[in-house]
Motif scaffolding. Structure first.
Motif, mmCIF file in Angstrom:
data_model
loop_
_atom_site.group_PDB
_atom_site.id
_atom_site.type_symbol
_atom_site.label_atom_id
_atom_site.label_comp_id
_atom_site.label_asym_id
_atom_site.label_seq_id
_atom_site.Cartn_x
_atom_site.Cartn_y
_atom_site.Cartn_z
ATOM 1 N N GLY A 8 3.876 12.781 -0.838
ATOM 2 C CA GLY A 8 4.022 11.328 -0.845
ATOM 3 C C GLY A 8 5.290 10.891 -1.557
ATOM 4 N N ASP A 13 8.239 11.573 0.691
ATOM 5 C CA ASP A 13 8.289 10.630 1.812
ATOM 6 C C ASP A 13 8.768 9.249 1.380
ATOM 7 N N ARG A 14 8.409 8.821 0.162
ATOM 8 C CA ARG A 14 8.753 7.469 -0.300
ATOM 9 C C ARG A 14 10.139 7.388 -0.937
ATOM 10 N N GLY A 57 5.828 3.889 2.256
ATOM 11 C CA GLY A 57 6.535 5.005 2.877
ATOM 12 C C GLY A 57 7.156 4.675 4.220
ATOM 13 N N SER A 58 7.005 3.439 4.661
ATOM 14 C CA SER A 58 7.520 3.063 5.979
ATOM 15 C C SER A 58 9.038 2.898 5.943
ATOM 16 N N THR A 107 -0.618 2.703 -6.550
ATOM 17 C CA THR A 107 0.526 2.214 -5.777
ATOM 18 C C THR A 107 1.540 1.511 -6.658
ATOM 19 N N THR A 141 0.836 -1.194 0.000
ATOM 20 C CA THR A 141 0.000 0.000 0.000
ATOM 21 C C THR A 141 0.874 1.248 0.000
ATOM 22 N N ALA A 142 0.249 2.383 -0.275
ATOM 23 C CA ALA A 142 0.992 3.654 -0.246
ATOM 24 C C ALA A 142 1.576 3.893 1.137
ATOM 25 N N GLU A 143 0.828 3.509 2.185
ATOM 26 C CA GLU A 143 1.305 3.707 3.554
ATOM 27 C C GLU A 143 2.510 2.820 3.847
ATOM 28 N N SER A 144 2.411 1.533 3.485
ATOM 29 C CA SER A 144 3.526 0.622 3.762
ATOM 30 C C SER A 144 4.751 0.989 2.928
#
Length: 568
Positions: free
Chosen positions: A415, A418-419, A225-226, A374, A220-223
């Motif tokens: 985004g 961040d990524r 960027g982790s 994504t 996912t977009a969230e994962s």
């Protein structure tokens, strides 16, 4: 006595009526059947005559097909032609064009070169929905219908015969961690997997996605960027061999020419099952076939989507014929033809034979793929990690027309920042009189994203709209600064996000006179219908860049990911 005779004389013995009715009914049914047969024959003959004459003439449906299944699709097309298809009074003939998906995407979104590619297709069958996503990100109007899979092929790890048995317990999630054959108890030295450019090679893109998923997915977009995912990307990029072949076919050829493990300069390469089958059985098949290993765990799968194309070059007859051929291709008898060509289909478990090096191992669980946006972000995140990353300068339109769109543009930029794993990033804005009389402002100078991440976030959050839109003057200044800061050995690019035309200052010819060639590409993300697409295309082609056209601001994030994932 005479009285009794008189009574008997009045009584008459009649014939029963029901047998007569049955006979009459049978006769009527027979006549009706004959009449219907005669009428049906007349209609059939008229239909055949119409099919032969085709009052609107002949029409050719051109289908661009990824080379691994082009032969099987031609066999399906021949069967379709035997049905004498007629669409809107056109006799339909199918022309199958075997073309790499990267060439089709570039041709559809820039200028279609008939001398190299033949005539422009009306439908497209690439090896993965990744390509349909990329086309949508660049120009959604070119996608005429939702993609529909006609078969699947899992991604394998192709390796020399001696190495394959050792990799039985290998998982895609091992890719960032495994760097030496000692892990498998072998003395072969460095373990490295060649990843030809994932923006142009489906197997590489799906292998990277599977490595980042760490399980069944999706990424996912969230994962993405982790810190954990960025660490995995950094490790994965570090395992890449010094010289990576440009394509999966080249990687297979180099592995096949190698007598021993690692003689190719790398240990293995991702490949779709059908591509490995074609490599091992084609006219240039190696004397010793490569062996395909299906890694343990959820398998990334190429889904071979059929896409009816849109645009002004596709007429109603071709559009309808494209859909009809798609439906024909997914019927069980035609699915069997595709299965004989090396695809997996639901209607049969038949597999082609012989198939050296391909075991057709059962897939027990598929990787859940990332969504369309994504997938573009994964590719751009990889581009930011691979070989030090890219050098990117973004020039963002902050003219008044951008006001309802600015928040989503800011989210897309944030985004991306961040990524980004490594590489360099800079940010400019343009309107009119943003910095004194200058129509532009440099918010953050282009530099290592790790050092400038916080400054970039603050500047993005602080972006506000202003009057005017002097695009060409601002772009000339931004381009000159990016050219002065050019980093050799890296991909350098300027990305412009805009929804308007230039309304003053430098004109188009003045801008072009200040461009220096194709080492520094200018790519545009054009939002809505008020941009001068012809002018933007002119500038992009002059510098080796691209133009992405999104109908509304929701498409900016995917388009930005697509632009930043390419090597050029």
């Amino acid at each position: 006595m005479s009285r009794h005779r008189a009574l008997r004389a009045k009584v008459k013995r009649g014939i029963a009526k029901w047998p007569v009715l049955v006979v009459v009914l049978v006769v009527l049914l027979g006549l009706s059947w004959l009449a219907l047969s005669w009428a049906g024959g007349v209609l059939d003959r008229r239909s055949q005559a119409l099919a032969q004459n085709c009052s609107e003439g002949d029409s050719v449906l051109r289908v661009a097909v990824t080379p691994s299944v082009a032969g099987a699709v031609r066999d399906v097309a021949q069967e379709y032609s035997r049905t004498r298809p007629v669409v809107y009074d056109h006799c339909i003939a199918i022309e199958v064009i075997s073309t790499d998906s990267s060439a089709v995407l570039e041709g559809l979104t820039t200028t279609w070169d008939e001398t190299k590619l033949g005539k422009r297709p009306h439908a497209w069958l690439p090896d993965s929905t990744l390509w349909a996503n990329r086309l949508t990100a660049l120009n959604a109007k070119l996608v005429g219908s939702a993609p529909k899979s006609v078969g699947t092929s899992p991604v394998l790890l192709a390796a020399p015969e001696a190495a394959a048995p050792v990799l039985e317990d290998f998982r895609w999630s091992d890719l960032p961690e495994v760097t030496d054959w000692n892990r498998f108890g072998q003395p072969w030295g460095r373990f490295s997997v060649a990843m030809p450019d994932p923006s142009a090679n489906t197997a590489s893109a799906l292998a990277i996605q599977s490595a980042l998923a760490g399980g069944k997915g999706p990424v996912t977009a969230e994962s993405l960027g982790s810190d954990a995912t960025k660490s995995a990307l950094t490790k994965l990029a570090a395992t890449v061999p010094p010289e990576v072949p440009a394509t999966t076919r080249d990687a297979l050829a180099r592995l096949g020419d190698s007598a021993t493990v690692n003689a190719a300069g790398f240990s293995a390469t991702p490949v779709s099952e059908v591509d490995l089958f074609r490599h091992n059985t084609g006219k240039d098949a190696p004397s010793k076939p490569l062996v395909g290993v299906l890694p343990a765990g959820p398998a990334p799968v190429a889904d071979f989507p059929y896409v009816a194309l849109g645009g002004t070059e596709v007429g109603e007859a071709e559009e309808r014929a494209a859909q009809a051929f798609r439906d024909f291709m997914t019927e069980p008898p035609r699915q069997a033809i595709l299965a004989r060509g090396g695809l997996r289909v639901e209607s049969t478990q038949d597999r082609p034979a012989p198939s050296p090096g391909v075991a057709w191992s059962p897939v027990t669980e598929n990787l859940v793929p990332a969504d369309a946006t994504t997938t573009q972000q994964i590719s751009s995140a990889w581009a930011s990690a691979d070989r030090g990353g890219q050098v990117v300068t973004v020039l963002a339109d902050v003219s008044t027309s951008m006001k309802p769109r600015l928040d989503k543009v800011k989210a897309a930029l944030r985004g991306q920042v961040d990524r980004s794993v490594s590489g360099s990033f800079g940010l400019w804005t343009f309107a009119r009189d943003l910095d004194g009389s200058k129509p532009y402002r440099q918010l953050v100078g282009t530099g290592p994203v790790g050092d400038k991440r916080d400054a970039l976030r603050r500047s993005i959050d602080g972006m506000k709209t202003a009057d005017g839109s002097q695009l060409y003057s601002a772009l000339a200044a931004c381009y000159e600064a990016a050219h002065d800061g050019f980093v050799a050995g890296r991909v350098n690019r300027v990305v412009v996000i805009t929804d308007s035309t230039s309304d003053g200052g430098l004109d188009l010819e003045g801008l072009k006179s200040r461009l220096h060639g194709t080492d520094l590409a200018i790519s545009f993300i054009a939002i809505g219908g008020d941009v001068d697409k012809a002018a933007l295309t002119d500038v992009a082609q002059t510098t080796g860049g691209s133009v992405s056209v999104v109908e509304d601001v929701d498409g900016v994030e995917a388009a930005l990911g697509q632009v930043l994932s390419t090597k050029a």
